[in-house]
Design an enzyme around this catalytic site. Structure first.
Site: not given
Ligand SMILES: NC(=O)c1ccc[n+]([C@@H]2O[C@H](COP(=O)([O-])OP(=O)(O)OC[C@H]3O[C@@H](n4cnc5c(N)ncnc54)[C@H](OP(=O)(O)O)[C@@H]3O)[C@@H](O)[C@H]2O)c1
Length: 252
Positions: A151, A138
């Site tokens: 995250y 990501s």
């Protein structure tokens, strides 16, 4: 441009929804043999019926499941390509308010799950003489943001293991690809992260065209299909409306 796909066989994790499910469809449409992995058996069974992918329900962070998965795939003829897509986010708390359970979940799936699958299948990938590992990370693994700490930590971790793996496996002719998307509108990602539909809806509110699961799957398909000596080693893919992690154009 693409190699002979006759013997191409991939295992795709995260196959029960979003990007993983779209990647299974894309690879099957190109004639790949695909093993589709996630925990939810019913969703995988439906995908198997629709695409002809082989469904194998498993938790990628559970050692027994990974052993069982390796045995099944070996028995069914093996793979030359491992596509690690399973992962996700839980919560958007600042570090000072962090939930230990959320952080543990994110580290377990994104980092340990990717490591466990990769460790299990590397001997098989090396033995093919031209293996491929693709890790779906990501842009959260490249830039930190407020409320992203857990995250970010998990995706930075997955990004780091991907870089180490590329250095280690080049001598075995295993290519290692990282695909790092920005904002992708999938059905479950923001819902699972934030816990309700209203909060999830706000993530995409006013953004004209976020990426779709199919956009990202198309890039995955391309990256694993170019001739094996070509390594698209890190691909960052964002919607035009997201010029950088912190610059998202919202209208209305
Ligand atoms: N959506 C975005 O904006 C975005 C952006 C950049 C990167 N990503 C990354 O892209 C990947 C896919 O995201 P998505 O948007 O498609 O999310 P998603 O729809 O929530 O998909 C996550 C997938 O991971 C599987 N999974 C979760 N835990 C698992 C476990 N322990 N064992 C096996 N499978 C597991 C889920 O299946 P089960 O629940 O059935 O196990 C599901 O198929 C993730 O790694 C995510 O971090 C997403």
């Amino acid at each position: 441009m693409t190699e002979d796909l006759q013997n191409k066989a991939a295992l795709v994790t995260g196959a029960s929804s979003g990007i993983g499910e779209a990647a299974v469809r894309a690879l099957r449409a190109d004639g790949w043999t695909v093993f589709a992995v996630a925990r939810r058996a019913e969703r995988l069974a439906a995908l198997e019926g629709e695409t002809g992918a082989v469904a194998i329900p498993a938790d990628i962070a559970e050692d027994d499941d990974v052993s069982r998965l390796l045995a099944k795939v070996t028995e069914a003829g093996g793979i030359d390509t491992l596509v690690n897509i399973a992962g996700g986010a839980r919560g958007a708390d600042k570090v000072g308010d962090a939930s230990t359970a959320d952080w543990e979940w994110m580290y377990r799936v994104n980092v340990l799950g990717t490591m466990k699958l990769t460790r299990a299948f590397l001997p098989m990938l090396r033995a093919t003489g031209q293996g491929t590992v693709l890790n779906l990370t990501s842009t959260a693994g490249l830039d930190a943001y407020e409320g992203g700490g857990g995250y970010n930590a998990a995706k930075f971790g997955q990004h780091a293991l991907t870089n180490a793996l590329r250095l280690e496996e080049a001598e075995h002719n295993v290519r290692v690809i990282e695909v790092a998307p920005g904002l992708v509108q999938t059905e479950e990602f923001a819902l699972n992260r934030l816990g309700d539909a209203q909060a999830a809806g706000k993530v995409y509110q006013g953004v004209e065209k976020p990426l779709t699961a199919e956009d990202v799957a198309d890039v995955v398909r391309y990256a694993v299909s170019v001739p094996h000596h070509v390594n698209l080693d890190q691909i960052v893919i964002r919607p035009v409306a997201q010029a950088a992690t912190h610059k998202l154009i919202r209208k209305g």
